[in-house]
Design an enzyme around this catalytic site. Structure first.
Site, PDB file in Angstrom:
ATOM      1  CB  CYS A 104     -84.910  41.605 -10.787  1.00  0.00           C
ATOM      2  SG  CYS A 104     -84.537  41.536  -8.999  1.00  0.00           S
ATOM      3  CG  MET A 318     -90.654  40.274  -5.502  1.00  0.00           C
ATOM      4  SD  MET A 318     -92.030  39.894  -4.394  1.00  0.00           S
ATOM      5  CE  MET A 318     -93.391  39.972  -5.546  1.00  0.00           C
TER       6      MET A 318
END
Length: 396
Positions: A104, A318
């Site tokens: 992430c 993201m």
């Protein structure tokens, strides 16, 4: 009937970039969860509130979006020249599994600050005032991330005036360097371009043949042109996430892209790999109105990008997909590069549903193959809550 009492585990709830997650020190987890396996996965699912057939995660720390169904485990690094080992788990909302296949990028911004505050970084590396350089080993993909964390009076500085589209309030800037972001450790998952091409014809049943750039940098990502799938590139979340036809189409893209990229051996494996690959569609710069109501002018961006995470259009971008965007933009001939105007470039500013983001990448050709030394972007991070998270003692 006797009922097993709850146990409490030290945890910190942190916003990193445009995501939020529950952070743990490895040593604070119950013994059976300190090693990979079913016990760890079951614990993290219960913490987040999954699997939830209602899709709300009411009985956990998650908030029923891909940006908030996240967990992080940190420990002092076992690798030379690194400070902390960082393991990321993307918890499925309605299915009983944790996806460990990727990183992430947004929560990467919170790793350095948490590691410093949690005593995982050697005190000699932390200035009393200045910027601490935290060397992070991203264990999911076997890559190094360098976090530049502001420090004031010996403590992590979280407040500041850095504004990040997709986050309401300003905070301190954390600059991230994603070193050698292409592919995974020792080449697992393929080269930067697993097919060997910067653009391929991707066959997607019920959609047809699409031009696609399939790149493994930051995170495996499939880029297609917006117009080829009937979109303008200015869409906000509701335009995709409330359209069942669109969701079904985007569910197919990663399956067949993952096959071409060598990430899976058959389509059935994609069901257990919700986190990767990402799918994004691009177009040349244009005017649009962001989800906050702010007008974004074509002159303020190089291109527009919309990306999907866990089957839904992301509310912003993201962080790992931003690395893929910056990397692809730096390499002539990719769909991202062409949408940005073509040619060689070391940075782009792209428009996403919440606003804009700038990301840079240093690319060069070595023996006819493209290589990227690093990708750079800025995010922010802030501790929202710290203490203990509670779960039933028989939940794992």
């Amino acid at each position: 009937m006797t009922h097993v009492p709850q146990i409490k585990i030290p945890a910190t709830y942190i916003r990193g970039g445009t995501s939020k997650g529950v952070f743990f020190r490895l040593q604070d987890l119950p013994e059976t969860a300190q090693v990979p396996g079913p016990a760890r996965d079951a614990l993290l699912m219960r913490v987040i509130g999954s699997p939830d057939p209602y899709g709300k995660q009411i009985d956990g720390m998650g908030a029923a979006t891909s940006s908030t169904s996240k967990t992080v485990i940190l420990s002092k690094s076992t690798r030379p020249d690194h400070d902390v080992d960082y393991l990321f788990g993307q918890v499925s909302i309605d299915q009983p599994f944790v996806d460990w296949s990727g990183n992430c990028g947004n929560l990467s911004a919170a790793v350095g600050p948490f590691a410093i505050s949690a005593g995982l970084v050697d005190a000699s590396r932390i200035p009393h005032n200045g910027v601490a350089v935290v060397r992070i080993w991203q264990a999911n993909i076997g890559k190094t991330i360098i976090g530049h964390v502001p420090v004031t009076n010996g403590e992590v500085q979280e407040t500041g005036d850095f504004e990040l589209d997709g986050v309401t309030f300003p905070a301190a800037e954390v600059q991230l360097e994603f070193m050698d972001p292409a592919a995974e450790e020792e080449g697992a998952g393929g080269a930067m371009f697993p097919t060997g091409n910067v653009v391929d014809d991707l066959e997607v049943p019920a959609v047809g043949t699409l031009k696609a750039t399939m790149i493994n940098a930051g995170i495996p990502t499939i880029f297609v042109n917006a117009e080829s799938i009937g979109y303008t590139g200015t869409e906000l979340q509701d335009a995709i996430n409330s359209d069942t036809r669109a969701l079904a189409m985007f569910e197919d893209h990663p399956c067949y892209g993952a096959l071409r990229m060598g990430l899976i051996k058959n389509v059935d494996e994609a069901a257990k790999r919700q986190h990767t690959p990402k799918v994004a569609f691009v177009r040349q710069a244009g005017d649009y109105v962001a989800s906050s109501g702010k007008k974004v002018a074509a002159a303020d961006v190089d291109l527009l990008v919309r990306a999907l995470s866990m089957g839904k259009l992301h509310h912003a971008m993201m962080g790992t997909a931003a690395v893929a965007i910056g990397t692809a933009a730096a390499i002539p001939g990719t769909l991202v590069n062409l949408a940005a105007g073509g040619g060689e470039r070391n940075a782009v500013r792209f428009g996403h549903p919440s606003g804009t983001l700038r990301v840079g990448a240093e690319a060069q050709q070595v023996d006819g193959e493209w290589a990227v030394k690093k990708a750079i972007m800025s995010r922010s991070a802030r501790v929202l809550m710290e203490g203990w998270v509670r779960v039933p003692g028989d939940a794992f």
